[in-house]
Design an enzyme around this catalytic site. Structure first.
Site, mmCIF file in Angstrom:
data_model
loop_
_atom_site.group_PDB
_atom_site.id
_atom_site.type_symbol
_atom_site.label_atom_id
_atom_site.label_comp_id
_atom_site.label_asym_id
_atom_site.label_seq_id
_atom_site.Cartn_x
_atom_site.Cartn_y
_atom_site.Cartn_z
ATOM 1 N N CYS A 140 0.831 -1.202 0.000
ATOM 2 C CA CYS A 140 0.000 0.000 0.000
ATOM 3 C C CYS A 140 0.869 1.258 0.000
ATOM 4 O O CYS A 140 1.432 1.634 1.038
ATOM 5 C CB CYS A 140 -0.909 -0.023 1.236
ATOM 6 S SG CYS A 140 -1.875 1.478 1.418
ATOM 7 N N CYS A 145 -0.279 4.154 2.249
ATOM 8 C CA CYS A 145 -0.062 3.929 3.688
ATOM 9 C C CYS A 145 1.418 4.114 4.050
ATOM 10 O O CYS A 145 1.735 4.705 5.074
ATOM 11 C CB CYS A 145 -0.430 2.501 4.103
ATOM 12 S SG CYS A 145 -1.949 1.880 3.429
ATOM 13 N N ASP A 146 2.325 3.594 3.225
ATOM 14 C CA ASP A 146 3.739 3.500 3.620
ATOM 15 C C ASP A 146 4.693 4.366 2.800
ATOM 16 O O ASP A 146 5.889 4.414 3.106
ATOM 17 C CB ASP A 146 4.197 2.028 3.507
ATOM 18 C CG ASP A 146 3.375 1.119 4.401
ATOM 19 O OD1 ASP A 146 2.955 1.586 5.474
ATOM 20 O OD2 ASP A 146 3.148 -0.041 4.029
#
Ligand code: NAP
Length: 307
Positions: free
Chosen positions: A133, A136-137
């Site tokens: 993701c 997200c990261d």
């Protein structure tokens, strides 16, 4: 006696939330069971540019707006993960990790989970360089070198997103033509710090406590190349998640739930919507459409089965 809901909606993605809005407005008693955040995969999409009414909107903002809509109608959400679903019989049962639920009808909308590369030590580097993701990261890789695997819209969008954070981005695709939209492919091809590695797959992952490099196999020349990097983003699609269903749902060859035009599965009172369903197009609008149809048909089913 345990409460029996009219509809239990499994999954709070766009399809599930739309179903809940239609069901609640029809006067039904509804619960949405969601294991993480409202919006499902949309909540982790960097930018949505094809949902009517919003020229562009971040996936998280769109998911939040949908959730706010459900809350304006006081729709009940249960923040719980489904363990087992019993689809047979007049009263359906949903066993979750924290609680259990009963309902006259079920709408299955738990989407699909991310595919893995299935390389030997892939699991051990999750959170230590490997991610599924980018939104997200991605921030963890500011100014660093990363690679993305995949050739669909997710890979193309995430690649462009990461190119604005990382110093260098490799995009590794197993063919020489992208599956994703041309407009996104052009954007990626024109970005200076993106290097596209066509006809290639990741054959090896190496590192110590964290990921350090990958080996890439060119399927045309059969040559392997080592790429030193800090992060590897795997964006190779999703697969349906149906193991928790106790019963013999009719599935497609690829494992998606087969429904008719009314979202009905082969079990009475059980509907399937969104990415988990066998469908020609998996988009936010199609998931919402599925949700609206399923809720409407569930309403009709409940009315005709009222004792
Ligand atoms: P996808 O469209 O299924 O694409 C998966 C990509 O990964 C394909 O290019 C595929 O290669 C590649 N792939 C699959 N298995 C692989 C493996 N084992 N090793 C290497 N490569 C592999 O998945 P997605 O990009 O996640 O998109 C899912 C759905 O969401 C699509 O319908 C997409 O249009 C939609 N979506 C839309 C948007 C948007 O419209 N803004 C954004 C994101 C996603 P091949 O091409 O060779 O099969």
């Amino acid at each position: 006696m345990d409460k029996i809901y009219d509809i239990a909606i499994l999954g709070g993605g766009p399809g599930g939330m739309t179903a809940a809005i239609y069901a609640k407005r029809a006067g039904l008693d509804v619960v949405v069971i969601e294991k993480s955040v409202p919006g499902g995969a949309v909540a982790t999409t960097y930018e949505v540019a094809n949902y009517p009414g919003f020229t562009t909107i971040s996936g998280m903002d769109l998911a939040t707006k949908m959730f706010e809509h459900t809350q304006s109608l006081n729709i009940e959400f249960a923040w719980d993960e489904v363990k087992k679903v019993k689809v047979e019989g007049e009263v359906k049962e949903v066993e979750c990790y924290q609680s259990s639920y009963k309902a006259k009808t079920l709408i299955l909308g738990f989407g699909a989970s991310v595919r893995k590369l299935n390389l030997e030590n892939e699991k051990s580097f999750i959170g230590k360089g490997i991610s599924y993701c980018a939104t997200c990261d991605g921030n963890l890789f500011k100014g660093k070198t990363v690679a993305i695997v995949g050739g669909g819209n997710t890979a193309l969008e995430d690649c462009f997103y990461l190119s604005n954070l990382a110093e260098k981005v490799y995009l590794i695709h197993r063919r020489d033509e992208f599956r994703g939209d041309q407009i996104l492919a052009e954007q990626v091809k024109n970005k200076e710090n993106i290097e596209i590695v066509y006809n290639s797959t990741v054959s090896k992952i190496s590192g110590d406590t964290v990921l350090k490099s990958i080996e890439v196999l060119n399927k045309v020349t059969n040559e392997t190349t080592e790429i030193k990097l800090d992060g590897l983003f795997v964006c190779i699609g999703r697969g349906p998640d149906t193991e928790m269903v106790d019963g013999n749902l009719t599935l497609s060859e690829q494992g998606y739930i087969v429904t008719d035009d009314c979202m009905r599965t082969n079990y009475e009172g059980v509907y399937a919507i969104g990415d988990i369903r066998q469908t020609p197009l998996r988009q936010i609008v199609t998931a919402c459409s599925d949700g609206a149809i399923a809720a409407t048909k569930a309403f009709e089913y409940i009315k005709t089965h009222k004792k």
